[in-house]
Design a protein around this motif. Sequence first.
Motif, short mmCIF file in Angstrom:
data_model
loop_
_atom_site.label_atom_id
_atom_site.label_comp_id
_atom_site.label_asym_id
_atom_site.label_seq_id
_atom_site.Cartn_x
_atom_site.Cartn_y
_atom_site.Cartn_z
N UNK A 1 1.00 -1.16 -0.26
CA UNK A 1 -0.07 -0.05 0.05
C UNK A 1 0.80 1.16 -0.17
N UNK A 2 0.22 2.43 -0.53
CA UNK A 2 1.23 3.67 -0.49
C UNK A 2 0.57 4.50 0.41
N UNK A 3 1.36 5.51 0.78
CA UNK A 3 0.96 6.69 1.62
C UNK A 3 0.17 6.23 2.76
N UNK A 4 0.68 5.29 3.56
CA UNK A 4 0.12 4.84 4.87
C UNK A 4 0.38 5.60 5.95
N UNK A 5 -0.41 6.34 6.83
CA UNK A 5 0.14 7.00 8.04
C UNK A 5 0.62 6.11 9.07
N UNK B 1 4.10 6.35 5.26
CA UNK B 1 5.21 5.60 4.89
C UNK B 1 5.09 5.76 3.12
N UNK B 2 5.80 5.82 2.51
CA UNK B 2 5.60 5.74 0.93
C UNK B 2 5.30 4.51 0.35
N UNK B 3 5.75 3.36 1.10
CA UNK B 3 5.27 1.97 0.54
C UNK B 3 4.96 1.42 1.91
#
Length: 363
Positions: free
Chosen positions: A11-15, A28-30
């Motif tokens: 997943x991308x852009x996970x807080x 997180x970028x990934x």
Amino acid sequence: MTTPLSSTEVRTSVPLSGHTTLRLGGPAARFLPATSASDVVDAVRAADQAGEPLLVLGGGSNLVIADEGFGGLVVHIATEGRSFDRLADGRVELTIEAGEDWDRTVAFSVEQGLGGLECLSGIPGQVGATPVQNVGAYGVEIADLLTSVDLLDRRSGRVHQVQAEDLGLTYRSSVLKGTDSAVVLRARFALQDGGRSAPIRYAELARVLGVELGARVPVADARQAVLELRRGKGMVLDADDHDTWSAGSFFTNPIVDDAELPGVLAKIGERVGADAVVPQYPGGPGRTKLSAAWLIERAGFGRGHLAADGRVSLSGKHTLALTNRGEASTADLLELAREVRDGVLAAFGVRLQAEPVMVGCRL
């Protein structure tokens, strides 16, 4: 051969604020949840081969992540599993996967009548982090019980078993702390069968239990007493209690060389009075451990001390915990940490060291 990461798993852009007990940290970028040890190994190897920045994330209980987040791959260890092996003299070796919740592991050992881990009840986080930090509380450390760990060596890419004595376990530290060269996949602990606790070594706990130091009690009684003590200090996670929105004890108890101790005590006496009783504990050969909480309070930082317009504060229950009051940023937290650290240094000449791991930030 390394298995490529599936784009459907990442997943991308996970807080990352949702994955730390401080509830702080940017995206997180990934982000990849790893539900088996082989998933962890494959993900770490793939990131290393690609040269991608990597953060291996467990329970997030001893972690401060920058507001900017992490610009690479975060592998979230979500592995589960446990097994027993009978040893000699009534001992049982408990093998636990790194992603298991630590307090549930302690509760399980108590339910099985195994003594040893009960004084480490209520500590947040996952099993894999406990050897790294040599977690300890109420007179017991991981070093007292750990037999070995399985590690992924990122330099060689190999998985191998390492004995506890080779991990350099010292006060709240190990050879694994402060380095990302290895990943803990599982840990093994030697516990005692028979339903009795390890000898009670901590005076406060002995008083609550109504026993002498060195006594053994039913493991369930020891666990309950520890949980009561920790709740009273805001050290058991509670989503409705901002005093528990913390990384636990933010500063380690400072250890002073005995040759320097008279000077330190003299400076403390100048501030709080020459007749003050300064808490002191053995810190290893030729060294003495002082109480960080005692120093913080005598330097003028009481429980509930506010900073950043009230967005962060010392816990209202325990001055070692720096807490997010609900709207804080990591920058706010670090502002408070620096204020406390610098205040103790100015008052007593003792420099406190942060216990949590810093990601993308520093004091």
